[in-house]
Design a protein around this motif. Sequence first.
Motif: not given
Length: 619
Positions: A379, A382-383, A385, A394, A397-398, A412, A415-416, A419
């Motif tokens: 994750r 993701l953060a 991005s 993003f 990747r998600l 998710l 969560d990204g 983070h």
Amino acid sequence: MSVQAGVWNFDGRPVDRRVLGKVAAETVRYGPDGEQIYISDSIGILYRPLYTTPESCFERQPLVFSNERVLTWDGRLDNREELISRLGQPLSLSSTDVEIVATAYERWHSGCLAYLLGDWALAIWSPKERELLLARDYVGSRPLFHYLRAGQLSWSSHLEALLQLNGDLSLCEEFIAGYLTFQPDAHLTPFRGIEAVPPGGFVQITSGRISHQKYWDFSGNRGEDYKTDAEYEEQFRTLFAQAVRRRLRSSTPILAELSGGLDSSAVVCMADSLCAENAGYIKSVDTFSFFDLAEPDEEDVLFFPIVEQFRGKAGYRAELKATGDSFTLTPTNFSAVPGSGVRPELSAAKMNVVNHGGYRVILSGNGGDQLLGEGLDPRIMLADSLVRLRFREFGKRLIDLSLATRRPAIQLALDGVVHALPTSLRELGCKTTMPWINTAFARKYRVEARLLAGALGPWNWLPSAREKVQMLSRLRGERTHTPPSSVEVRYPFLDRQLFEFVLAVPVSQLFRHGQRRSLARRALSGVVPKEVLSRHTKSGTGRCTILTISKHWEEIVSVVDSSFGAEVGILNKNGLIDAMCSLRKGRVPDRIGQFLRALSFEFWLRDMASRRVVSIGND
């Protein structure tokens, strides 16, 4: 590792030789190849060597060199040839490591430290300046501790030796908070006043004044941008081969740990390849493996034989019978740092092999998990991005992560976002997950926040950069506080140049398509058996842990019921007992690793109090 220690009386009082003799007596097994003591009025320096390289047996330490400076060096210098070439006369290829280091210091002073590649710690006394310099390698592979008090400084590569000279100490609660979560900071010890020389840095002491400086640190910047995956893989393979080759420089046989996991198998197979090319210092490497068929999660026994067959050579094997304990309750030997220790029957089996084969060097795959991204939280990508405002990246990747983990994309995505937030904001959402820790203590030392991914580093760094610096910090703490060994353990994955390369590559090279350690798996194709490269499991010791607690139930409950840790306001005995009851019934509590650390801390604290090393009353 070799032993170095010293005492400096600031008021000019002569050093009592018996003080150094006491340290020497405590550390004979770690430095079995003699003893040298240097004393000049108010300063005394001890060195006990463990010879492991072809040149080390010619060393004479403490080494007195230019301007009457005195140097002790516990280490292995990996870039000998490069430094000899740069420094020139009077050095030659036959020069010892300590001579090369002395010449480098004479030429560049403290600036030389950045050029010293390898596993090392050193002390340099400059009598004309009345100055002592203590330094360690970038990750802290070799320990070095110091204790500054009124009128005196003492230092040693063995924390136990300092405790023998300075009893009745107080606990360092900041260290304990780190220990109860993942790893304590590398510059701390369990005792107030006694500190470790920071990895990647040096300490200068002048007449009681102490200063700290860094010569190496992680900058947080990504710096390796190759055009193709093949270029990343080739560079990784090259640097990994170099890392293993450097650790094959030995004057004695080498034993390698082999679990059948990717890290240990990579070390063994690369060592074989180098030996076959006559690119190492020895002809072959032997292996040591262990297994416990009573463990439900035991899978190593399926994989290390594959590696043995691949290399055409069987290794030493130890079958654990699950008759012993998985951790030590009451320490039989003095231990300066809390910890459950190695499974006693495993430790005995390994030492039998070491003694039988005359091994002084052990190759270990430790550090590979952390460096190669085994524990990396995907994750974080993701953060990254989101922080870069790359929303198309993003989204891609998600979707990939959702398919790989089979988790809802919306969860998710949230969560990204979390983070990507600064650590200070993420702390606000922390919930108590370790009820065995005193609430006030946990709040004071931000215990729950220490468990957050990517919690270290400046707020304006990418989340992945913060995750890397946190990984480095934990590795440094682990290496600093690993119990001393009578053999030299070498870690190829902690080679500085390999480490710097992997820190600098994009996170997407380490984790992709649901595959952790992607870069290493791709780069080592053909070097390591394909069955090992595709392995995604680990063996566990859960059954043995439950059996150990059940076996010693009455003893453990009695100790926890009169908990010293609770008395000093660190532990919560009711939370400890509740977790023990759950574990005994087969329900593994959340944060099982941290729970076992709390239990080991309680037994360690009682042992320290019984030896009158620490004071647990009110300060």
